[in-house]
Design a protein around this motif. Structure first.
Motif, PDB file in Angstrom:
ATOM      1  N   ALA A   1       0.840  -1.180   0.086  1.00 49.96           N
ATOM      2  CA  ALA A   1      -0.058  -0.015  -0.088  1.00 49.96           C
ATOM      3  C   ALA A   1       0.957   1.307  -0.091  1.00 49.96           C
ATOM      4  O   ALA A   1       0.371   2.440  -0.609  1.00 49.96           O
ATOM      5  N   ASP A   2       1.935   1.231   0.747  1.00 58.20           N
ATOM      6  CA  ASP A   2       2.665   2.465   0.746  1.00 58.20           C
ATOM      7  C   ASP A   2       3.408   2.728  -0.544  1.00 58.20           C
ATOM      8  O   ASP A   2       3.822   3.983  -0.860  1.00 58.20           O
ATOM      9  N   ALA A   3       3.752   1.564  -1.287  1.00 59.24           N
ATOM     10  CA  ALA A   3       4.282   1.872  -2.702  1.00 59.24           C
ATOM     11  C   ALA A   3       3.349   2.335  -3.699  1.00 59.24           C
ATOM     12  O   ALA A   3       3.833   2.389  -4.957  1.00 59.24           O
ATOM     13  N   ALA A   4       1.914   2.118  -3.366  1.00 55.52           N
ATOM     14  CA  ALA A   4       1.153   2.279  -4.508  1.00 55.52           C
ATOM     15  C   ALA A   4       0.688   3.517  -5.172  1.00 55.52           C
ATOM     16  O   ALA A   4       0.081   3.564  -6.140  1.00 55.52           O
ATOM     17  N   GLU A   5       1.446   4.311  -4.552  1.00 58.23           N
ATOM     18  CA  GLU A   5       0.882   5.957  -5.115  1.00 58.23           C
ATOM     19  C   GLU A   5       2.145   6.247  -6.289  1.00 58.23           C
ATOM     20  O   GLU A   5       1.732   7.391  -7.012  1.00 58.23           O
TER      21      GLU A   5
ATOM     22  N   GLY B   1      10.274  -5.009 -22.116  1.00 57.83           N
ATOM     23  CA  GLY B   1       9.601  -4.496 -21.236  1.00 57.83           C
ATOM     24  C   GLY B   1       9.091  -5.214 -20.047  1.00 57.83           C
ATOM     25  O   GLY B   1       8.029  -5.174 -19.468  1.00 57.83           O
ATOM     26  N   LEU B   2       9.907  -6.130 -19.380  1.00 59.15           N
ATOM     27  CA  LEU B   2       9.654  -7.012 -18.477  1.00 59.15           C
ATOM     28  C   LEU B   2       9.990  -6.249 -17.276  1.00 59.15           C
ATOM     29  O   LEU B   2      11.139  -6.389 -16.558  1.00 59.15           O
ATOM     30  N   MET B   3       8.986  -5.779 -16.550  1.00 64.90           N
ATOM     31  CA  MET B   3       9.062  -4.781 -15.444  1.00 64.90           C
ATOM     32  C   MET B   3       8.341  -5.302 -14.325  1.00 64.90           C
ATOM     33  O   MET B   3       7.049  -5.464 -14.342  1.00 64.90           O
ATOM     34  N   LEU B   4       8.809  -5.580 -13.096  1.00 62.23           N
ATOM     35  CA  LEU B   4       8.007  -5.836 -11.976  1.00 62.23           C
ATOM     36  C   LEU B   4       7.231  -4.777 -11.379  1.00 62.23           C
ATOM     37  O   LEU B   4       7.821  -3.437 -11.290  1.00 62.23           O
ATOM     38  N   PRO B   5       5.920  -4.664 -11.266  1.00 62.29           N
ATOM     39  CA  PRO B   5       5.306  -3.485 -10.836  1.00 62.29           C
ATOM     40  C   PRO B   5       5.656  -2.929  -9.418  1.00 62.29           C
ATOM     41  O   PRO B   5       6.358  -3.546  -8.622  1.00 62.29           O
ATOM     42  N   PHE B   6       5.933  -1.508  -9.631  1.00 62.41           N
ATOM     43  CA  PHE B   6       6.692  -0.874  -8.418  1.00 62.41           C
ATOM     44  C   PHE B   6       6.052  -1.283  -7.004  1.00 62.41           C
ATOM     45  O   PHE B   6       6.538  -1.443  -6.017  1.00 62.41           O
ATOM     46  N   PRO B   7       4.534  -1.406  -6.860  1.00 65.04           N
ATOM     47  CA  PRO B   7       4.153  -1.685  -5.501  1.00 65.04           C
ATOM     48  C   PRO B   7       4.637  -3.063  -5.155  1.00 65.04           C
ATOM     49  O   PRO B   7       5.058  -3.370  -4.078  1.00 65.04           O
ATOM     50  N   ILE B   8       4.630  -4.061  -6.050  1.00 65.85           N
ATOM     51  CA  ILE B   8       5.307  -5.131  -5.849  1.00 65.85           C
ATOM     52  C   ILE B   8       6.799  -5.392  -5.439  1.00 65.85           C
ATOM     53  O   ILE B   8       7.012  -6.061  -4.419  1.00 65.85           O
ATOM     54  N   GLN B   9       7.529  -4.335  -6.008  1.00 62.95           N
ATOM     55  CA  GLN B   9       8.897  -4.201  -5.472  1.00 62.95           C
ATOM     56  C   GLN B   9       9.167  -3.808  -4.121  1.00 62.95           C
ATOM     57  O   GLN B   9       9.851  -4.220  -3.278  1.00 62.95           O
ATOM     58  N   GLY B  10       7.964  -2.913  -3.723  1.00 59.22           N
ATOM     59  CA  GLY B  10       8.000  -2.323  -2.181  1.00 59.22           C
ATOM     60  C   GLY B  10       7.850  -3.445  -1.296  1.00 59.22           C
ATOM     61  O   GLY B  10       8.303  -3.492  -0.296  1.00 59.22           O
ATOM     62  N   ALA B  11       6.715  -4.215  -1.810  1.00 59.69           N
ATOM     63  CA  ALA B  11       6.286  -5.517  -0.988  1.00 59.69           C
ATOM     64  C   ALA B  11       7.535  -6.551  -0.883  1.00 59.69           C
ATOM     65  O   ALA B  11       7.675  -7.010   0.185  1.00 59.69           O
TER      66      ALA B  11
END
Length: 381
Positions: A66-70, A270-280
């Motif tokens: 959630a913290d990385a979702a913005e 373009g194989l990018m891990l979503p940013f919120p998943i990286q935070g998690a």
């Protein structure tokens, strides 16, 4: 008005070159009848086939998500520095790996995707051999087939003779057998591969889940590789140890040159891990307490299921680590699948994992406590 000229349509090029024709039938489609039979049980199905996590995602991970979702921009393929550092530090802290820093880490969108594309990403083709275990996670073979390379099943270097494979997959603890490759075996594999210029890819997704005997070792452990990661890649996943299968959270670790090559290709794709998943992932890799708690849940389920399986007359082979029981009634595996389905229990037939597995079944420990108890009760009834 002119009359349109009728022409015979040429066959589409993709119709004649479909990659899917290289691949075997999708294995899970072959047990649909057994699944239907198990679902008909009065107390419902106990699904021990896929091995998907069922326990809640730990709160600290959900909070980090959630913290990385913005973040509104594109993530990078290489991932954040914080994520790469957390991954390297976790391998050092949890598994004794040395000489690894963030430059030797690459996050991936789930390890199945990464493994399936690995041979192609390295540019292998029809002239190349890819070694996989005799009983193996099916995606290793898929990786070779997607690239047009040859998949060769072997559990020992002696069986390979003079072959010089481009790539070798090893898996310890094994899916599906739970077998652990010992130190001497791993050292021999690394030495043999280096003499031939073979890249060793060690699938270590179950490394933190051992139950009996000596704990498993990473191929990056200095006792295995003498602190030299050249030609070595370790594959790690948070699906099981952190209940993050739905997050598709994994990473490669090891040889910095190989990591750089994978990164260069994956950036273009373009194989990018979503940013919120990286935070998690970062939060999960920095915390060991939730991993220890989850390990204890699986250990308790294993004790319950193992006792019942053996009481029902099965022999359990290997299974000293990982999240499965590799069990047999000394009969064709599909007969065992049907016998279990009559009792409302669905498992995976051993032939999913190669011809050598044709008399075993794989039972997962990833059902809820209640479902594991229900399976145990049915087995001993």
């Amino acid at each position: 008005m002119s009359t349109p000229v009728s022409r015979a349509a040429a066959p589409l090029r993709v119709s004649t070159t479909r990659v899917s024709r290289r691949l075997p039938d999708f294995p899970w489609d072959t047990i649909a009848d057994a699944k239907a039979a198990a679902r008909a049980h009065p107390d419902g199905i106990v699904d021990l086939s896929v091995g998907t996590p069922v326990d809640p995602v730990p709160p600290l991970i959900r909070e980090a998500l959630a913290d990385a979702a913005e973040f509104p921009g594109y993530p990078t393929t290489t991932g954040t520095t914080e994520l790469r550092e957390a991954a390297a530090e976790s391998l050092t802290r949890r598994h004794g790996v040395t000489g690894l820093d963030q430059s030797g880490i690459l996050p991936v969108i789930g390890t199945k995707e990464a493994i399936a594309g690995l041979a192609s990403t390295f540019g292998l083709g029809p002239a190349d051999d890819v070694v996989i275990p005799e009983v193996a996670y099916p995606t290793y073979e898929v990786s070779a087939l997607l690239a047009g390379a040859r998949a060769v099943r072997a559990d020992s270097t002696i069986a390979l003779g003079p072959m010089n494979p481009a790539l070798m997959f090893i898996n310890s603890p094994s899916n599906p057998t739970g077998k652990i490759l010992g130190l001497d075996h791993l050292r021999k594999v690394v030495g043999w591969a280096r003499e031939r210029g073979t890249v060793v890819v060690s699938d270590e997704c179950y490394l933190g889940l051992s139950w009996e005997g000596e704990p498993p070792l990473s191929v990056l452990d200095p006792r295995v590789c003498d602190g030299d990661h050249t030609g070595l890649l370790a594959v790690h996943s948070l699906s099981k140890i952190s209940d993050l299968a739905s997050y598709r959270a994994g990473f490669f670790a090891g040889d910095t040159d190989l990591i750089a090559e994978l990164l260069a290709v994956r950036k273009h794709a373009g194989l990018m891990l979503p940013f919120p998943i990286q935070g998690a992932m970062t939060a999960a890799l920095r915390d060991d307490a939730h991993v220890d708690e989850q390990r204890e849940r699986y250990a308790a389920r294993r004790r319950t299921l193992l006792a019942a399986v053996e009481a029902a007359g099965f022999r359990v082979d290997h299974s000293e680590a990982g999240l499965y029981l590799w069990a047999t009634r000394d009969e064709p595996c599909r007969d065992t699948v049907a016998w279990l389905a009559e009792r409302g229990i669905l498992c995976a037939p051993g032939d999913f994992y190669g011809p050598v597995g044709h008399r075993h079944v794989r039972m997962a420990l990833t059902a809820t406590d209640e479902r594991i108890r229900s399976a145990a009760d049915r087995l001993v009834a």
